[in-house]
Each structure stands twice: as C-alpha cells, then as structure tokens.
Design an enzyme around this catalytic site. Structure first.
Site, PDB file in Angstrom:
ATOM      1  N   GLU A 127      -7.196  41.251  15.670  1.00  0.00           N
ATOM      2  CA  GLU A 127      -7.199  39.822  15.384  1.00  0.00           C
ATOM      3  C   GLU A 127      -8.560  39.230  15.733  1.00  0.00           C
ATOM      4  OE1 GLU A 127      -3.008  38.042  15.544  1.00  0.00           O
ATOM      5  OE2 GLU A 127      -3.639  38.273  17.614  1.00  0.00           O
ATOM      6  N   LYS A 167       4.335  31.845  19.385  1.00  0.00           N
ATOM      7  CA  LYS A 167       3.520  31.179  20.416  1.00  0.00           C
ATOM      8  C   LYS A 167       4.369  30.127  21.149  1.00  0.00           C
ATOM      9  CE  LYS A 167      -0.491  32.311  17.682  1.00  0.00           C
ATOM     10  NZ  LYS A 167      -1.874  32.050  17.348  1.00  0.00           N
ATOM     11  N   SER A 177      -4.629  33.988  10.595  1.00  0.00           N
ATOM     12  CA  SER A 177      -4.404  33.142   9.418  1.00  0.00           C
ATOM     13  C   SER A 177      -3.837  33.911   8.222  1.00  0.00           C
ATOM     14  CB  SER A 177      -5.697  32.423   9.021  1.00  0.00           C
ATOM     15  OG  SER A 177      -6.112  31.563  10.076  1.00  0.00           O
ATOM     16  N   HIS A 186      -3.007  39.286  23.830  1.00  0.00           N
ATOM     17  CA  HIS A 186      -3.350  38.312  22.790  1.00  0.00           C
ATOM     18  C   HIS A 186      -4.561  37.496  23.242  1.00  0.00           C
ATOM     19  CE1 HIS A 186      -3.137  34.908  20.084  1.00  0.00           C
ATOM     20  NE2 HIS A 186      -2.422  35.682  19.283  1.00  0.00           N
ATOM     21  N   GLY A 192      -5.509  30.914  13.649  1.00  0.00           N
ATOM     22  CA  GLY A 192      -5.156  29.495  13.575  1.00  0.00           C
ATOM     23  C   GLY A 192      -6.226  28.621  12.936  1.00  0.00           C
ATOM     24  N   ASN A 203       4.658  35.817  15.551  1.00  0.00           N
ATOM     25  CA  ASN A 203       4.351  35.345  16.907  1.00  0.00           C
ATOM     26  C   ASN A 203       4.479  33.822  16.913  1.00  0.00           C
ATOM     27  OD1 ASN A 203       3.238  34.659  19.358  1.00  0.00           O
ATOM     28  ND2 ASN A 203       1.154  35.318  18.833  1.00  0.00           N
ATOM     29  N   GLU A 225      -5.206  34.495  23.076  1.00  0.00           N
ATOM     30  CA  GLU A 225      -4.880  33.240  23.785  1.00  0.00           C
ATOM     31  C   GLU A 225      -4.526  33.513  25.240  1.00  0.00           C
ATOM     32  OE1 GLU A 225      -2.069  31.834  20.881  1.00  0.00           O
ATOM     33  OE2 GLU A 225      -3.720  31.532  19.482  1.00  0.00           O
TER      34      GLU A 225
END
Ligand code: PGA
Length: 242
Positions: free
Chosen positions: A164, A12, A202, A95, A170, A10, A97
């Site tokens: 996740e 991003k 991560s 996701h 991250g 991904n 985010e």
C-alpha cells in the site's frame, strides 16, 4: 500458477451497528463470486462479534490490529487470541495508519505477527512507501527494509503481504500499473515460498480494472470502498472474473 484472489475490506474507524447490514450483504453477495475470489471484512472491533454471530456466518473476518502481548493487563488492547476466539481468520498488521498514528515500528509489528501466528490467525502484513520516499526513488529500499524487519523467520502458512503506497491511501490516487507490478515482483522475489500479494490504495470499482488485470496482483486491501457492500462486491467481482 494462478492464486485465488483475496479481497479484504478494511473499515478502519468506521461502522456503527446500523452498518451491519452491509456486512450481511457482503456475506450474501459472496455466492456470486463462484468461489473465484475470497473476501474478508475487517470491521472495527466493536462490530466483530455481531458480524461473526449474526450478520455474517460464512464470511471471513479480520481484525484491524492486535496486541503483541498475551492476554493480560493491557488496557484498551485486543489480544490475538480474542480475535481467534470469535472466529476471525485474519488480522491486518503494520497498516501505515498504525505506523503513523501509533508510531508502530517494524520490530513491534514482527512481535504482533508472532502473536497472531501463536493464536492461529493469518496476518496480512502491510508495507508501502511514503510520497517522499517515492519521489526520492527510495521505494524499493523502504519496502525491502520493512519486510526484512517485520517478517518472522518462518511463516506457518502462505505469507500474505499488502503493498500500500502511503500516498495512494484514501487520496483517490492509485499507483501506475507498471509500478504496482514491479513492486509486487520485487516483494515476491524476497520469498522462497509462494506468497499472496494484495494491492491497496484507493481501489474503487472505477479504478480496479487495470489493477485486477495484473497477474502479479493477488487481490486487494480496500478501505473507503469497502464500506458499501455494492462497491466492495464489484471490486471482488473484478478479481473473480479475471
Ligand atoms: P483506501 O484505503 O482504499 O481508502 O485508500 C486502503 C487501506 O488503507 O487499506
């Protein structure tokens, strides 16, 4: 029963045209996996077409999101049919985010899942708890609720879920192996049919070994480490060789 691992990169909001050579390297590096693991890459929308046409014939591609709507007057959005049209096989949905930055609800995510199915895409549905939820011991309820409200009643193909934990994305922190295994088992229990469950948060060449060793983990959703072909392929190799 062994499921073929799936490792998804991904990107991003990273990636300019100059980075297409990383996509090409990933495409070329797939051969070394000897079919023991499948890889897919989700570059930003701006690079998907070039990745599909030139850099990566034969490499599975994924969108990072899609609209819940059919093609129409929705400025700035991308329809699932557009992703399918350029050959994307997968789309990442829900996701954390997107949930955080764009306030995406489980209901909206479920509508996007349906749009993806209608276009013939395979959604990768992301779920995961926040640090606050984990510290309060609510992770199981949070993930169960996300699944309950964002999953469609029927999946036309084998469901793919990415677990996740938000606090591991991250941050360089990965969840403990036993916590990952427990959550994956709990997610699997919620499905009657076989389901592929990826871990994300991560995952790096240096951290992948204990994760890939877990039989409950069917692959990984990789953010930062997917930007360099060498690192991404090392992660895929860890799954291919297990
Ligand atoms: P990360 O991102 O590997 O950079 O933690 C994972 C993800 O958000 O899918």
């Amino acid at each position: 029963m062994a499921r073929r691992p799936l490792v998804v990169g991904n990107w991003k909001m990273h990636g300019l045209q100059a980075d297409l050579d990383q996509v090409a390297q990933i495409a070329a590096g797939q051969a070394a996996l000897n079919g023991q693991a499948e890889v897919a890459v989700a570059p930003p929308f701006t690079l998907l077409m070039a990745a599909a046409q030139t850099a990566a014939p034969g490499l599975a591609l994924a969108g990072q999101d899609c609209s819940a709507e059919a093609p129409g007057a929705h400025t700035g959005d991308i329809a699932a049919a557009m992703l399918a049209d350029l050959g994307a096989a997968y789309v990442i949905l829900g996701h954390s985010e997107r949930r955080q930055d764009h306030g995406e609800s489980d209901g909206l995510i479920r509508a996007k899942m349906q749009a993806a199915f209608d276009a013939g895409l395979r959604p990768i549905l992301c779920v995961g708890e926040s640090l606050e939820d984990r510290e309060a011991g609510r992770q199981d309820q949070v993930v169960a609720r996300q699944l309950e409200h964002s999953c469609p009643a029927n999946w036309p193909a084998e469901p793919i879920i990415a677990y996740e934990p938000v606090w591991a994305i991250g941050t360089g922190r990965t969840a403990e192996a036993e916590d990952i295994a427990a959550m994956h088992a709990a997610i699997r229990d919620r499905f009657d049919e076989p389901v592929r469950i990826l871990y994300g948060g991560s995952v790096k060449p240096q951290t992948v070994a204990p994760i890939a060793a877990l039989s409950e983990v069917d692959g990984a959703l990789v953010g930062g480490a997917s930007l360099k072909a060498e690192d991404f392929l090392a992660i895929a190799q860890a799954f291919a060789q297990r």
